[in-house]
Design an enzyme around this catalytic site. Structure first.
Site, PDB file in Angstrom:
ATOM      1  N   CYS A  78      39.950  96.077 -25.274  1.00 15.78           N
ATOM      2  CA  CYS A  78      38.678  96.441 -24.611  1.00 15.78           C
ATOM      3  C   CYS A  78      39.009  97.094 -23.395  1.00 15.78           C
ATOM      4  CB  CYS A  78      37.472  95.968 -25.518  1.00 15.78           C
ATOM      5  SG  CYS A  78      36.421  96.192 -25.050  1.00 15.78           S
ATOM      6  N   HIS A 181      38.542  96.584 -30.582  1.00 19.33           N
ATOM      7  CA  HIS A 181      38.683  95.513 -31.149  1.00 19.33           C
ATOM      8  C   HIS A 181      39.260  95.328 -32.164  1.00 19.33           C
ATOM      9  CE1 HIS A 181      35.833  93.595 -27.681  1.00 19.33           C
ATOM     10  NE2 HIS A 181      35.417  94.818 -28.396  1.00 19.33           N
ATOM     11  N   GLU A 183      40.586  91.942 -33.747  1.00 17.11           N
ATOM     12  CA  GLU A 183      39.901  91.111 -34.320  1.00 17.11           C
ATOM     13  C   GLU A 183      38.660  91.003 -34.881  1.00 17.11           C
ATOM     14  OE1 GLU A 183      37.671  91.113 -29.932  1.00 17.11           O
ATOM     15  OE2 GLU A 183      39.509  92.175 -30.945  1.00 17.11           O
TER      16      GLU A 183
END
Length: 200
Positions: A78, A181, A183
């Site tokens: 990011c 992102h 994750e």
């Protein structure tokens, strides 16, 4: 060992939780020696480009990160991805790490809702080790208001949102950056992080 660089402006715990889930050995670090000893680096980031770069500079880690990125895998996530570029223009002109040629500018398109938040499809442009094993219908999660402007050769995948948005970038050697992102991107994001871990 993957070192997650903790400089005060990163969403570090969600990244760490994802690596833990994958069984990838990792540690939060904020000192030069730990960065040097690590096998790979992750640079997370949330917030504004100038303030994050100042926080990173204040740690004294900038030159160490730039040096280590010439010999071991580095993944920016990011804002951490945006900081890999030469310049950012959020509020003011600000130098980035300069690991990938290009700049980061506001996503100014008529009728475009900013920030860009949500799931978008990854469109592959250039082969990249982080995308190995992934299909042609993969979606990832974005939260951002600025996007990179760089050469096509540095873009592994992009997404469409009021135009082409570089989603996964790389320098062709050790440096990678995800505007999204991983994750928070379900199985697709986990697969990308798993591929990153396999670079060690």
């Amino acid at each position: 060992m993957i070192a997650i660089i903790d400089y005060g402006a990163g969403n570090i715990f969600s990244v760490k939780n994802a690596l833990d889930y994958l069984g990838l050995e990792n540690v939060l670090v904020s000192d030069k020696e730990s960065i040097k000893k690590a096998d790979a680096l992750i640079l997370p980031g949330v917030g504004a480009f100038p303030s994050a770069m100042k926080m990173l500079s204040d740690t004294g880690l900038v030159e160490t990160i730039k040096e280590e990125a010439t010999k071991k895998p580095l993944l920016g996530i990011c804002l951490g991805m945006q900081m890999l570029f030469e310049k950012g223009y959020e509020f003011e002109e600000c130098d980035g790490l300069g690991l990938i040629k290009g700049a980061v500018r506001y996503m100014e398109e008529p009728g475009l809702i900013i920030p860009h938040m949500g799931w978008n499809k990854l469109e592959k442009l250039n082969d990249c080790k982080l995308l190995e094993g992934l299909g042609d219908n993969e979606y990832v999660y974005f939260v951002h208001s600025y996007k990179a402007e760089c050469a096509d050769e540095n873009i592994s995948a992009y997404s469409e949102y009021g135009g082409s948005v570089p989603a996964l970038v790389f320098d062709g050697k050790f440096v990678y950056g995800a505007q999204f992102h991983p994750e928070k991107s379900g199985n697709t994001g986990l697969a990308i992080l798993r591929n990153f871990g396999a670079l060690i």
